[in-house]
Design an enzyme around this catalytic site. Sequence first.
Site, mmCIF file in Angstrom:
data_model
loop_
_atom_site.group_PDB
_atom_site.id
_atom_site.type_symbol
_atom_site.label_atom_id
_atom_site.label_comp_id
_atom_site.label_asym_id
_atom_site.label_seq_id
_atom_site.Cartn_x
_atom_site.Cartn_y
_atom_site.Cartn_z
ATOM 1 N N GLU A 81 0.825 -1.206 0.000
ATOM 2 C CA GLU A 81 0.000 0.000 0.000
ATOM 3 C C GLU A 81 0.863 1.262 0.000
ATOM 4 O OE1 GLU A 81 -2.047 -2.891 2.947
ATOM 5 O OE2 GLU A 81 -0.076 -2.629 2.009
ATOM 6 N N CYS B 137 -2.286 -3.857 7.294
ATOM 7 C CA CYS B 137 -1.888 -4.084 8.682
ATOM 8 C C CYS B 137 -2.312 -2.914 9.573
ATOM 9 C CB CYS B 137 -0.381 -4.304 8.778
ATOM 10 S SG CYS B 137 0.614 -2.901 8.224
ATOM 11 N N ARG C 69 13.434 -24.089 -5.289
ATOM 12 C CA ARG C 69 14.184 -23.959 -4.034
ATOM 13 C C ARG C 69 14.268 -22.504 -3.591
ATOM 14 N NH1 ARG C 69 19.498 -27.897 -4.859
ATOM 15 N NH2 ARG C 69 18.367 -29.908 -4.910
ATOM 16 N N ASP D 29 24.429 -39.168 -2.501
ATOM 17 C CA ASP D 29 24.495 -38.123 -3.534
ATOM 18 C C ASP D 29 25.397 -36.946 -3.174
ATOM 19 O OD1 ASP D 29 22.667 -39.678 -4.838
ATOM 20 O OD2 ASP D 29 20.947 -38.371 -4.483
ATOM 21 N N LEU E 114 22.134 -28.874 -1.938
ATOM 22 C CA LEU E 114 20.801 -28.414 -1.531
ATOM 23 C C LEU E 114 20.720 -26.892 -1.487
ATOM 24 C CD1 LEU E 114 20.137 -30.982 1.347
ATOM 25 C CD2 LEU E 114 19.538 -31.180 -1.069
#
Length: 352
Positions: free
Chosen positions: A53, A78, A190, A206, A210
Amino acid sequence: MNISEKYIKRCIELARNGLGSTYPNPMVGSVIVHDGKIIGEGWHRKAGEAHAEVNAINSVKDEKLLQDSTIYVSLEPCSHYGKTPPCSDLIIDKGIKKVVIGTMDPFAKVAGRGIKKLLDAGCKVKVGVLEEECLELNKRFFTFHKKRRSYIILKWAQTQDGFIAPQTKAENKPVWITNKYSGILVHKWRSEETAILVGTKTVLEDNPNLNVRKWNGEDPVRLIIDKDLKIPRETSVYNREQKTIIICSKKPENQNRDNLIFEEIDFSDNIATEICDILYKHELQSVIIEGGSKTTQQFIDSNLWDEARIFTGTTRFKTGVKAPLLNGNLENELLIANDNLKIYRNDQGDNL
């Protein structure tokens, strides 16, 4: 589509620009319309920065027009002081008398108070425009605050014959089932979530990073299930380049430091539920579970998942680690080059 829906739809489009960068805040878009013409637009870009806003109001060149304008916003403005002042106060101070809101905010410090403040100030307020779409926009935020857990996304790639990995491998690195375009998409995903979870076997076999390497964005928090702390410290998940939480049966003394945290759970209990408690404790609004089959199946069997994204590549293994078994509502199906991607929703879970 009526006028209110038209502009709330635009709010949703604007809000999506903040995907992956507004955490822990929701994504919000706002549009200001005067005499049938958009005179201001904005969205929340990053936590701690101006809300939608504020950005929309600041984009209006002639402030005198605000008193005869309508402000549209995808989520209730808010009413409390956080890192920024209340948006409801700003709307009132600028003399905007008409406010159209997509949906109420479930966050305890807002939850209808922003709407009440606007009404008490004499504003004409309309609530619930394209509400389902607005709820979908902030499914992570709403799940976290209403269900008190992360929004859980399951993701795996399987072969044509239903395997996610070969039975044995020559070296500790992934055996790719999908094409490079699917790999890029996974890294984009991700960047949109706050956490990523894998089991011990996935790390041992593996040695994954990540992280987000093939897309721009923040790395997710890594959660690694390692009951007996079998994973060697030289593996990539211990590199401390991003916050990492090791879930074990007994945490080592004085090991929590920097970006490395150990959390204990009872492995004889419901593991999925305990992991959800850890995710909530660390205020992680979403998690993408990438492996392996045993870990993923535990969440499915506990009915603790919201969305599943399943790739099927063109290869066949004939033998190997079977893909998890899942029942869900097929929401979308598309091709990523020659890979098939199916997206499911959990239609057996409780609704928001």
